[in-house]
Scaffold this motif. Structure first.
Motif, PDB file in Angstrom:
ATOM      1  N   PHE A 220      66.341  31.798  45.506  1.00  0.00           N
ATOM      2  CA  PHE A 220      65.602  32.121  44.279  1.00  0.00           C
ATOM      3  C   PHE A 220      65.338  30.864  43.445  1.00  0.00           C
ATOM      4  O   PHE A 220      64.261  30.716  42.860  1.00  0.00           O
ATOM      5  CB  PHE A 220      66.370  33.143  43.442  1.00  0.00           C
ATOM      6  N   LEU A 221      66.307  29.968  43.404  1.00  0.00           N
ATOM      7  CA  LEU A 221      66.107  28.723  42.653  1.00  0.00           C
ATOM      8  C   LEU A 221      64.981  27.895  43.276  1.00  0.00           C
ATOM      9  O   LEU A 221      64.216  27.234  42.568  1.00  0.00           O
ATOM     10  CB  LEU A 221      67.410  27.918  42.597  1.00  0.00           C
ATOM     11  N   LYS A 224      61.893  29.606  42.242  1.00  0.00           N
ATOM     12  CA  LYS A 224      61.652  29.341  40.818  1.00  0.00           C
ATOM     13  C   LYS A 224      60.845  28.055  40.615  1.00  0.00           C
ATOM     14  O   LYS A 224      60.041  27.941  39.698  1.00  0.00           O
ATOM     15  CB  LYS A 224      63.013  29.238  40.116  1.00  0.00           C
ATOM     16  N   GLU A 225      61.085  27.079  41.501  1.00  0.00           N
ATOM     17  CA  GLU A 225      60.347  25.816  41.420  1.00  0.00           C
ATOM     18  C   GLU A 225      58.861  26.026  41.705  1.00  0.00           C
ATOM     19  O   GLU A 225      58.017  25.241  41.270  1.00  0.00           O
ATOM     20  CB  GLU A 225      60.923  24.802  42.410  1.00  0.00           C
ATOM     21  N   GLN A 227      57.283  28.820  40.880  1.00  0.00           N
ATOM     22  CA  GLN A 227      56.990  30.008  40.079  1.00  0.00           C
ATOM     23  C   GLN A 227      55.508  30.158  39.754  1.00  0.00           C
ATOM     24  O   GLN A 227      54.951  31.248  39.835  1.00  0.00           O
ATOM     25  CB  GLN A 227      57.805  29.943  38.789  1.00  0.00           C
ATOM     26  N   PHE A 232      56.968  36.058  40.279  1.00  0.00           N
ATOM     27  CA  PHE A 232      58.031  37.032  40.543  1.00  0.00           C
ATOM     28  C   PHE A 232      57.518  38.432  40.258  1.00  0.00           C
ATOM     29  O   PHE A 232      56.615  38.619  39.444  1.00  0.00           O
ATOM     30  CB  PHE A 232      59.248  36.776  39.645  1.00  0.00           C
ATOM     31  N   TRP A 255      69.116  34.541  32.271  1.00  0.00           N
ATOM     32  CA  TRP A 255      67.776  33.975  32.435  1.00  0.00           C
ATOM     33  C   TRP A 255      66.806  35.046  32.932  1.00  0.00           C
ATOM     34  O   TRP A 255      65.671  35.157  32.445  1.00  0.00           O
ATOM     35  CB  TRP A 255      67.809  32.799  33.419  1.00  0.00           C
ATOM     36  N   VAL A 256      67.262  35.822  33.909  1.00  0.00           N
ATOM     37  CA  VAL A 256      66.425  36.901  34.448  1.00  0.00           C
ATOM     38  C   VAL A 256      66.110  37.912  33.354  1.00  0.00           C
ATOM     39  O   VAL A 256      64.963  38.375  33.223  1.00  0.00           O
ATOM     40  CB  VAL A 256      67.118  37.588  35.645  1.00  0.00           C
ATOM     41  N   TYR A 259      63.425  36.544  31.182  1.00  0.00           N
ATOM     42  CA  TYR A 259      62.133  36.568  31.887  1.00  0.00           C
ATOM     43  C   TYR A 259      61.567  37.988  31.885  1.00  0.00           C
ATOM     44  O   TYR A 259      60.374  38.194  31.636  1.00  0.00           O
ATOM     45  CB  TYR A 259      62.321  36.070  33.326  1.00  0.00           C
TER      46      TYR A 259
END
Length: 707
Positions: A220-221, A224-225, A227, A232, A255-256, A259
């Motif tokens: 996921f990280l 995220k880069e 994104q 998502f 964080w989620v 978002y």
């Protein structure tokens, strides 16, 4: 002669059942799906299409087939008959789409093996598959975990040139993650020239299904880069929140949440339920409850997540209160709800509520799965109703290592050591491999019934027979086996020879044995070792003081008590629970807050006076440390379990079993008093303390006065 389509309006003849109207050729699929609700509708429409020769219309035939196969209940056999008849009459013009529908339907109706056979049959008949065919066949493979078949179909994909289709690659990730493991799925993912959000979600789901939570977060990280390119959706967020809960990763979970809130996704019930579950698993139950209370609509999953959160946080009273609210809201509980509620009932000793859950399970004919059955066994065992636990165990259609472990532990903790070892033998005969927790239960059984040789043999067999290296808990059990049998010197040498560093619990176990066998030197050494490892708590001082007192060294016993006062060490307040008519009542020592306090103290006084006639003398050594000498007899008479028992005596029918749960180890005075109460009042009294169960009956206890 068959009537032409123009004459269709005159057909069929009148009947009591309304026959579906002629489907519109502009949108036949929609019309057929709207018209066909039952098997009888299907038959009438099928006859209508045959009579009007519209059955030869490919779109109408496929719509009819799809209705029979996937829409109308209990019509798969009818769909198969339509398919076979049509395929037989059109050997030269078979439809790929017809095969696709049937492969999908067979998997959907839990016949994935037949779906794969149909795919092979399709290839033998030289019917060219399309991208939908491959996706349907892969799903059948994943349902069967059929790796070889998946690889063969993958070869067809490559041969036919469909490998560049994104959703085929996404399905491949899914099937390999299930059949071959996430490493193979990850190779497919890494080799994709382009990855859309579905591909990322498929790989995240593969990791999630295999319990690789760290990999979920890591991927996921990476996502995220990218994104701004990938983005998502709710599926992404739900998978990541699940991983955050399992890893207790509150930072990423927050964080989620930010978002989700910023992107207007708070209206998604499934996503909000995942947030509730994440907060609960991260120990922030109150934040979870705030979100839960904000939900405008709560389904069974949301209720279950919140109840489970309370249970996991050991806030079991709140879990049962919320379960009561769930019933008032007329939301039908599912298996997950029941497992959490049973756990809470077991912790609180809420026998009546747990029995109601069992009754509900039977009434609703819920399947006694391994998870639900094991939860019932654990509940009954924790409430001291071991015969009910055995009854559930014997009725379970399937049992795994956790089911066997639950019944073995339950029997051992309820003083049924020999029966526990018999179940351990039956477990081995059933070829169920024990785990490290099972062996703790079996060793505990040996200690509770004094089977020293059996305990020694079992401990030695752990590595040799089961490939399990003994852990600190197993060494502690072995110390208990030796200590209970009075082999204190051997137990002391056993600790000194341990290949791992003994912890305070191991030394505390030896100290408890010293109290029972009045061994002062080893008690002093055990106490010294405990204080070297951690600050001694009140129970350690009391064990040492009682050892001195039982050995006739009253001055030393008083010195230890004085030392406790000087150090400001207070005995943890005793708390006892008793459930009556579905309500859990809580008592503390010398408690006067209960609504029935006057009646309870009157009953308590009468109870103490009656057992004094049978030889009871209050042991003032068990009184509060800070109690004045003249108050010590009153203090010890008002211990929490005595108040709970007195309440049970006035609120239950004569002869009824009284069940008590206590947060601390039962003190010697209450143990002696309860033995006499069981005899004088002709009651069975079950007390669960911090260490084990005590079944009092006819003036004796199942622990044989060693606990």
């Amino acid at each position: 002669m068959v009537a032409p389509p123009a004459a269709a309006a005159a057909w069929p003849p009148p009947s009591k059942t309304q026959i579906p109207n002629l489907p519109s050729l502009e949108n036949p699929k929609q019309m057929i799906l709207q018209q066909c609700k039952t098997r009888n509708d299907l038959k009438q429409l099928h006859a209508h299409l045959i009579k009007t020769r519209l059955i030869h219309s490919t779109s109408l035939f496929l719509s009819l087939l799809e209705s029979a196969a996937l829409v109308v209940p209990d019509s798969l056999d009818y769909a198969l008959s339509i398919f076979r008849r049509h395929h037989h009459h059109h050997r030269r013009r078979p439809h790929t789409s017809a095969f696709n529908i049937m492969i999908r339907a067979l998997t959907y109706h839990l016949f994935p093996r037949d779906a794969i056979l149909l795919f092979n049959h399709m290839n033998r008949d030289l019917v060219l598959p399309d991208h939908f065919t491959f996706c349907a066949a892969f799903k059948a493979c994943s349902a069967l975990r059929a790796m070889i078949e998946a690889q063969q179909i993958h070869a067809h994909v490559l041969k036919r040139g469909f490998q560049s289709y994104g959703f085929i690659e996404n399905t491949l990730i899914h099937v390999y993650a299930i059949c071959a493991g996430v490493e193979v799925a990850r190779r497919v993912f890494d080799e994709m020239p382009q990855r859309d959000r579905v591909a990322w979600n498929a790989m995240l789901a593969g990791y999630s299904k295999n319990g690789h939570w760290d990999e979920v977060v890591g991927l996921f990280l990476m996502m995220k880069e990218k994104q701004n390119v990938v983005g998502f959706d709710d599926v992404t967020m739900i998978t990541v929140l699940t991983a955050c809960g399992r890893l207790v990763n509150l930072e990423l979970g927050e964080w989620v949440r930010d978002y989700v809130e910023a992107n207007g996704m708070m209206g998604n019930l499934t996503l909000m339920t995942s947030l509730i579950d994440m907060y609960a698993k991260c120990g922030h139950v109150d934040k979870a409850r705030t979100l839960f209370d904000q939900l405008k609509c709560r389904d069974v999953v949301a209720w279950s997540a919140m109840i489970s959160g309370y249970s996991q946080a050991k806030r079991c009273s709140e879990a049962l209160a919320l379960f009561s609210d769930m019933q008032e809201a007329n939301v039908e509980p599912n298996e997950v709800t029941m497992v959490s509620v049973l756990y809470s009932c077991g912790v609180l000793g809420a026998m009546e509520t747990g029995k109601w859950v069992h009754f509900y399970v039977n009434k609703k004919k819920m399947r006694l799965t391994v998870t639900l059955g094991t939860a019932l066994i654990d509940f009954y065992a924790k409430c001291g109703s071991i015969e009910s636990a055995i009854e559930v165990f014997e009725k379970m259609p399937e049992k795994n290592v956790f089911s066997w472990t639950a019944i073995i532990h339950g029997l051992a903790n309820n003083g049924e050591g020999k029966r526990a070892l018999e179940f351990f033998r039956l477990m081995k005969e059933a070829n169920v491999e024990p785990n490290d927790v099972t062996l703790i239960g079996a060793l505990s059984a040996c200690s509770h019934v004094g089977l020293v040789e059996e305990g020694r043999a079992l401990f030695k067999s752990m590595t040799k027979d089961f490939g399990i290296e003994p852990g600190i808990e197993h060494y502690g059990c072995m110390v208990d086996v030796l200590g209970r049998a009075g082999l204190l010197g051997e137990a002391y040498e056993f600790i000194k020879s341990m290949p791992i560093e003994p912890n305070a619990i191991v030394w505390r176990t030896l100290l408890a044995s010293c109290r029972a066998h009045k061994n002062v030197p080893i008690a002093e050494e055990s106490f010294r070792k405990i204080t070297q490892l951690e600050p001694a708590h009140s129970g350690d001082y009391i064990l040492l003081s009682n050892t001195y007192a039982l050995a006739g060294q009253s001055e030393d016993a008083k010195r230890v008590r004085s030392q406790m006062r000087e150090l400001g060490i207070k005995k943890s307040p005793g708390c006892s629970l008793i459930e009556l008519e579905g309500v859990v009542h809580e008592f503390f020592s010398e408690d006067d807050e209960h609504s029935y306090s006057k009646e309870i103290y009157k009953a308590n006084e009468e109870m103490i006076e009656r057992i004094k006639l049978y030889g009871y003398e209050p042991n003032v050594a068990e009184a509060r440390i800070d109690a004045e000498e003249e108050d010590k007899v009153v203090s010890v008479s008002h211990h929490s379990e005595k108040l709970a028992i007195a309440f049970g005596l006035i609120k239950t029918q004569p002869g009824a079993t009284i069940r008590i749960s206590k947060n601390l180890r039962v003190c010697g005075d209450c143990h002696n008093a309860t033995k006499l109460i069981s005899k004088v009042y002709n009651r069975k009294i079950v007390v669960r303390d911090r260490n084990r169960f005590h079944h009092f009956q006819d003036g004796s206890c199942s622990c044989n006065d060693f606990w």
